[in-house]
Design a protein around this motif. Structure first.
Motif: not given
Ligand code: SF4
Length: 292
Positions: A24-38, A202-206, A208-210
């Motif tokens: 949901q907007p403003g939320c981040i799940s436990a499994t999502t936190l395992l992924q890279g920020i990008k 706040e950053l543009g797609d490109n 965001i660090p890999p």
């Protein structure tokens, strides 16, 4: 998300595939936190244009079916409970398969390949379990242990009889104790990750660090010292110079074969790779070169 059905599979299977946003907007799940920020941000930004095929999502359907079959509520358990805790302006969430309140045990059901057990690749489950433990602790519950009950979808009895490294049974249990020190460490991990997530929004797609090599499931390039006429390598080394020195020392008929590394997730498991400049500039270029 656009769900395609290239194999023209039955409507029931197509309906069982979820194309809902996971967070949901403003939320981040436990499994999502395992992924890279990008990956997290690009997936969210380009959700409407991402594409996946029903056939590539069957294991997720199977996983969901397994969950609903196995979750039996015990007297002191709660199951499929959504739990959350705020970190700054972001709410961290988790849906815990089963929590045995009396003994403080979190239980999660997984489907996995035998390969995962053979290589002992449980870093992601450890973090997921610890984030659940952290969420429960923040909500006033005690957790002593995390347990992952894993159904091995490609288990073979004959392989188990032949290979000593192979799991004996088609069900594997991975578990670990939850300690105060490890709760402090996961607290640091969660807060750092959420802070970086907020900063990168706040950053543009490109810009965001890999994702990190771990998050990309990188396999490093290896250097195989080969001998003419022999199928298998004499040695496989991580270092090019060391491999070349060995081949030179072994003398005539020896050479070095480069076995290129890969970013496994970028190449095969990241739906937003089409929007990722790291994939376009590094991974895709390597794939094209390898295929040439
Ligand atoms: S393609 Fe690779 S680096 Fe890019 S978002 Fe996906 S996992 Fe991360």
């Amino acid at each position: 998300m656009i769900i395609t059905n290239k194999l023209k599979l039955p409507e029931g299977l197509v309906k069982a595939v979820s194309a809902e946003r996971h967070n949901q907007p403003g939320c981040i799940s436990a499994t999502t936190l395992l992924q890279g920020i990008k990956q997290i941000i690009l997936t969210d930004r380009h959700w409407e244009h991402l594409e996946d095929d029903v056939s590539d999502r069957v294991w997720a359907i199977w996983g969901t079916a397994v969950h609903s079959l196995l979750e039996q509520e015990g007297e002191h358990d709660f199951t499929e409970q959504e739990i959350s805790y705020p970190v700054g302006d972001i709410t961290v969430t988790g849906r815990i398969d089963n929590y045995d309140m009396q003994n403080g045990i979190i239980c999660d059901y997984k489907t996995a390949s035998v390969w995962k057990v053979k290589v002992g690749d449980f870093g992601d489950w450890y973090k997921q379990g610890m984030i659940y433990a952290w969420l429960l602790a923040k909500n006033g519950f005690t957790v002593t242990k995390c347990r992952f009950i894993t159904l091995l979808k490609d288990h073979s009895k004959s392989e188990a009889a032949r290979d000593r490294q192979y799991p004996v049974n088609p069900v594997f249990v991975y578990e670990f104790d939850v300690t105060f020190v490890n709760l402090i460490k996961i607290d640091t991990f969660i807060r750092n990750k959420v802070r970086e997530y907020v900063r990168c929004q706040e950053l543009g797609d490109n810009d965001i660090p890999p994702c990190t090599p771990d998050e990309r499931w990188d396999k490093p390039t290896k250097y195989a010292v080969k001998k003419d006429g022999r199928k298998t390598a004499v040695r496989v080394l991580d270092d090019k110079e060391a491999a070349e020195a060995m081949a030179a020392e072994l003398g005539k008929g020896h050479s070095v074969e480069i076995r290129p590394g890969e970013s496994t997730k970028c190449q095969s498991y990241c739906l937003c790779c089409g929007f990722c400049n790291y994939y376009q500039d590094c991974v895709k270029v390597q794939d094209i070169k390898a295929a040439a």
